[in-house]
Design a protein around this motif. Structure first.
Motif, PDB file in Angstrom:
ATOM      1  N   LEU A   1      -3.118  12.882   2.793  1.00  0.00           N
ATOM      2  CA  LEU A   1      -2.230  11.708   3.353  1.00  0.00           C
ATOM      3  C   LEU A   1      -3.918  11.479   4.155  1.00  0.00           C
ATOM      4  O   LEU A   1      -4.385  12.515   5.364  1.00  0.00           O
ATOM      5  N   ARG A   2      -4.945  10.566   4.829  1.00  0.00           N
ATOM      6  CA  ARG A   2      -5.416   9.821   5.627  1.00  0.00           C
ATOM      7  C   ARG A   2      -5.196   8.841   6.783  1.00  0.00           C
ATOM      8  O   ARG A   2      -4.138   7.809   5.990  1.00  0.00           O
ATOM      9  N   GLY A   3      -5.493   9.007   7.748  1.00  0.00           N
ATOM     10  CA  GLY A   3      -5.529   7.782   8.495  1.00  0.00           C
ATOM     11  C   GLY A   3      -4.909   8.227  10.282  1.00  0.00           C
ATOM     12  O   GLY A   3      -5.055   7.207  10.789  1.00  0.00           O
ATOM     13  N   ALA A   4      -4.254   9.469  10.135  1.00  0.00           N
ATOM     14  CA  ALA A   4      -3.558  10.034  10.922  1.00  0.00           C
ATOM     15  C   ALA A   4      -4.210   9.856  12.024  1.00  0.00           C
ATOM     16  O   ALA A   4      -3.942   9.930  13.241  1.00  0.00           O
TER      17      ALA A   4
ATOM     18  N   SER B   1       2.281   3.238   5.387  1.00  0.00           N
ATOM     19  CA  SER B   1       1.985   4.281   4.496  1.00  0.00           C
ATOM     20  C   SER B   1       0.467   4.737   4.566  1.00  0.00           C
ATOM     21  O   SER B   1      -0.291   4.200   5.082  1.00  0.00           O
ATOM     22  N   TYR B   2       0.246   6.370   5.223  1.00  0.00           N
ATOM     23  CA  TYR B   2      -1.024   6.369   5.004  1.00  0.00           C
ATOM     24  C   TYR B   2      -1.541   6.642   3.470  1.00  0.00           C
ATOM     25  O   TYR B   2      -0.659   6.189   2.498  1.00  0.00           O
ATOM     26  N   MET B   3      -2.694   6.657   3.419  1.00  0.00           N
ATOM     27  CA  MET B   3      -3.629   6.199   2.523  1.00  0.00           C
ATOM     28  C   MET B   3      -3.635   7.884   1.880  1.00  0.00           C
ATOM     29  O   MET B   3      -3.514   8.777   2.292  1.00  0.00           O
ATOM     30  N   LYS B   4      -3.775   8.025   0.490  1.00  0.00           N
ATOM     31  CA  LYS B   4      -4.215   8.777  -0.329  1.00  0.00           C
ATOM     32  C   LYS B   4      -4.566   8.863  -1.878  1.00  0.00           C
ATOM     33  O   LYS B   4      -4.713   7.627  -2.354  1.00  0.00           O
ATOM     34  N   ASP B   5      -5.732   9.848  -2.193  1.00  0.00           N
ATOM     35  CA  ASP B   5      -6.029   9.228  -3.304  1.00  0.00           C
ATOM     36  C   ASP B   5      -6.166   9.638  -4.469  1.00  0.00           C
ATOM     37  O   ASP B   5      -4.691  10.307  -4.475  1.00  0.00           O
TER      38      ASP B   5
ATOM     39  N   SER C   1       0.942  -0.948  -0.122  1.00  0.00           N
ATOM     40  CA  SER C   1      -0.197  -0.282   0.189  1.00  0.00           C
ATOM     41  C   SER C   1       0.800   0.859   0.434  1.00  0.00           C
ATOM     42  O   SER C   1       0.795   2.067   1.061  1.00  0.00           O
ATOM     43  N   SER C   2       1.830   0.630  -0.395  1.00  0.00           N
ATOM     44  CA  SER C   2       2.590   2.602  -0.665  1.00  0.00           C
ATOM     45  C   SER C   2       3.100   3.323  -1.959  1.00  0.00           C
ATOM     46  O   SER C   2       2.646   2.429  -2.726  1.00  0.00           O
TER      47      SER C   2
END
Length: 172
Positions: free
Chosen positions: A114-117, A127-131, A51-52
């Protein structure tokens, strides 16, 4: 145990195997950052590849590569999933395999946070996620055989090219 290992692992190699492209029954081939090797200043979004995505693409000498085996020759529609700030619009990307080249220009900025923090109790190493947005590069002919599929930025319009998530090859 040694006899069993010699029997079970006979013929296996530690050499890396290429990713298959162009199987006649597979309409899509996805080559994510997870499976790629980056060189130069490009950095992975995490120490863990799952997921990186790749970021910090700051030079035309930087490369993203995959060892591939093209099962059947053919034309492929190419999409790159990316993010980039407005100052990077105009960056030119090139996909190459052997003597074949495909060049496309990044025409639209796409930024994503970035999402998730917010859900973490302690900082994560994953890794945090993003679109990411698809960029349709066009079509490239890939001849049957093994080789290295390379993605490079041939021209930078800003301090960085793009953040890269995945390359999608579609057999029309």
């Amino acid at each position: 145990l040694a006899d069993w290992k010699a029997d079970v692992f006979q013929g296996f190699s530690e050499a890396p195997r290429p990713y298959t492209v162009g199987h006649p029954k597979a309409h899509y081939t996805e080559l994510p950052a997870r499976d790629a090797v980056a060189s130069g200043s490009i950095k992975r979004s995490s120490i863990h590849p799952n997921s990186s995505f790749f970021t910090h693409w700051t030079s035309t000498d930087d490369l993203i590569e995959w060892p591939v085996a093209v099962i059947e020759s053919g034309e492929f529609e190419v999409e790159v999933y990316y993010t980039c700030p407005p100052e990077s619009v105009g960056t030119r990307l090139q996909l190459e395999f052997g003597n074949e080249r495909l060049i496309a220009k990044v025409e639209e900025a796409f930024e994503s946070e970035l999402r998730g923090a917010a859900y973490d109790r302690s900082p994560r190493t994953e890794s945090y996620m993003k679109d990411f947005k698809p960029l349709r590069m066009g079509r490239i002919y890939l001849p049957k055989g093994t080789g290295t599929l390379r993605l490079r930025a041939t021209q930078l319009s800003g301090p960085e090219a793009i953040d890269f998530r995945t390359l999608l090859l579609v057999q029309p």
